[in-house]
Scaffold this motif. Structure first.
Motif, short mmCIF file in Angstrom:
data_model
loop_
_atom_site.label_atom_id
_atom_site.label_comp_id
_atom_site.label_asym_id
_atom_site.label_seq_id
_atom_site.Cartn_x
_atom_site.Cartn_y
_atom_site.Cartn_z
N ARG A 101 -1.92 -10.94 -6.56
CA ARG A 101 -1.99 -9.73 -5.24
C ARG A 101 -1.04 -9.34 -4.16
O ARG A 101 0.00 -9.74 -4.39
N VAL A 102 -1.97 -7.62 -4.02
CA VAL A 102 0.03 -7.39 -3.66
C VAL A 102 -0.74 -7.11 -1.58
O VAL A 102 -1.94 -6.64 -1.55
N PHE A 103 0.53 -8.18 -0.63
CA PHE A 103 -0.48 -7.85 0.53
C PHE A 103 1.07 -7.13 1.40
O PHE A 103 1.76 -7.78 1.73
N ALA A 104 0.81 -6.17 1.47
CA ALA A 104 1.92 -5.70 2.26
C ALA A 104 1.59 -4.68 3.40
O ALA A 104 0.67 -3.96 3.63
N ASN A 157 6.69 -10.06 -1.69
CA ASN A 157 6.13 -9.42 -2.24
C ASN A 157 7.18 -8.64 -4.11
O ASN A 157 7.43 -7.98 -4.36
N GLN A 182 5.71 0.34 -9.26
CA GLN A 182 4.80 -0.01 -7.72
C GLN A 182 6.01 0.99 -6.51
O GLN A 182 5.54 0.93 -5.84
N CYS A 230 0.85 -1.47 -10.29
CA CYS A 230 0.06 -2.19 -9.30
C CYS A 230 -1.17 -2.91 -8.71
O CYS A 230 -1.36 -2.96 -9.60
N ASP A 231 -0.79 -3.64 -8.28
CA ASP A 231 -2.14 -3.96 -7.75
C ASP A 231 -2.98 -2.82 -6.86
O ASP A 231 -2.83 -2.15 -5.79
N SER A 291 -6.56 -0.08 -0.50
CA SER A 291 -6.53 -0.15 0.46
C SER A 291 -5.29 1.05 2.15
O SER A 291 -5.98 2.05 2.59
N HIS A 346 -4.11 -3.32 -3.45
CA HIS A 346 -3.89 -2.67 -2.45
C HIS A 346 -3.42 -0.96 -2.44
O HIS A 346 -3.40 -1.01 -1.51
N SER A 404 6.34 -9.14 -7.13
CA SER A 404 5.25 -7.68 -7.51
C SER A 404 6.07 -6.50 -8.15
O SER A 404 5.92 -5.48 -9.31
N PRO A 439 6.50 -2.15 -1.76
CA PRO A 439 4.56 -1.61 -1.34
C PRO A 439 4.57 -1.41 -0.31
O PRO A 439 3.71 -0.76 0.48
#
Length: 339
Positions: free
Chosen positions: A85-88, A97, A13, A43-44, A50, A47, A100, A16
């Protein structure tokens, strides 16, 4: 059938919030024109999807099991999902992150060591972000070496920056310039040269690799008038390598090593410190150079650039180096032969 046709390459990943996700998406979009072999990303998938939507890119993303990657790759970007989950936000690194990032590397390592994957291609990480969460390794290379050492290998990793026109190896890497003379030893140069020569034979298919060893000081010390390290440290290392049957020459003044005629006389240049190696290759092959880790019991390549937070999310990042890293990883997996 080639190794990469039987087993996929594994892309990590990376951070991210950097350019890794968009470069990965672009590499898949350009897979046919670039002649890329099958790869999967750890990876997620939500994400990554998105990121694709933010650019308006039509990239089908499919979560898969490792054995499904080869079949899925022609029609969708295969993802081996991470645990969470990954939020970046592009350009905004976040310590949340970091787990991850580490998980992606660890899973890629496990899959390659179990021979499910052919090689690892690592997207860029932000080391300072990981350090804030207790990451105890200088970077990717050292972390992968530590993981391998748990299997009893205890490798000595060596960083090579490779392109079709030039390959360079810094003997000392991420240390202050002032610390180089005290860190550089004959043994370190010899160990590095042995690994470079071995992997050029085993993975690059060169039967008689030629190494050019740079001097540390201007004019390689000018017979001791500009420093004694070249006579006392570098020259003995070259003699030892030669005594072992390795085609090594040096110490060579670094300012005369990198023009076209000089480059035709060797397969890899051993430089004594980071910028002595990286300035010439980034001048000659900035967009095509690949970071290859030699000395590991598996193949690992990486694009020769960082996370580029300043341009992440803007669609400006070029995938050339990542595509070159994918192609080289496949090439090395196909050529590798054990001693």
């Amino acid at each position: 059938m080639t190794a990469s046709a039987l087993r996929p390459l594994l892309l990590t990943q990376g951070d991210p919030a950097g350019i890794g996700p968009e470069l990965t998406l672009r590499a898949w979009l350009e897979r046919k024109a670039a002649g890329l072999p099958p790869f999967a990303v750890l990876c997620d998938p939500l994400h990554l999807a998105s990121v694709a939507r933010s650019f308006g890119w039509d990239v089908p993303i499919q979560a898969v099991e490792p054995e499904e990657v080869i079949g899925v790759f022609p029609k969708a970007l295969p993802v081996l999902p991470l645990a969470g989950r990954v939020f970046a936000v592009p350009g905004k690194p976040d310590t949340a992150n970091a787990p991850s990032v580490v998980e992606s590397i660890e899973k890629a390592f496990a899959l390659v060591r179990s021979e499910v994957g052919a090689a690892i291609v690592t997207n860029p990480i932000a080391k300072h972000v990981l350090y804030e969460t207790g990451f105890a390794h200088p970077g990717h290379t050292e972390f992968l070496a530590t993981l391998a050492s748990r299997d009893g290998d205890a490798p000595h990793p060596v960083m090579m920056l490779w392109s079709e026109t030039l390959a360079v190896v810094p003997v000392t890497v991420h240390i202050a310039l002032a610390a180089v003379p005290g860190t550089l030893t004959t043994d370190l140069i010899v160990r590095t040269g042995r690994i470079v020569a071995r992997d050029l034979r085993r993975r690059f298919g060169l039967t008689h690799p030629r190494l050019a060893v740079a001097g540390l000081n201007p004019h390689a010390g000018e017979n001791g008038t500009m420093g004694h390290e070249d006579e006392a440290i570098v020259a003995p290392a070259v003699r030892i390598l030669q005594s072992e049957g390795i085609d090594a020459t040096g110490p060579i003044p670094a300012d005369t090593m990198f023009h076209a005629r000089a480059r035709s006389r060797y397969d890899a240049a051993l430089a004594m410190y980071h910028d002595q190696a990286l300035i010439p290759i980034k001048t000659i092959a900035f967009d095509e150079a690949v970071n290859v880790t030699l000395g590991l019991p598996f193949i690992r390549t990486s694009p020769d650039h960082g996370t580029a937070f300043d341009i992440a999310g803007k669609g400006m990042a070029r995938p050339d180096s990542l595509k070159a890293a994918i192609r080289l990883a496949s090439r090395l997996a196909d050529k590798e032969r054990r001693p």
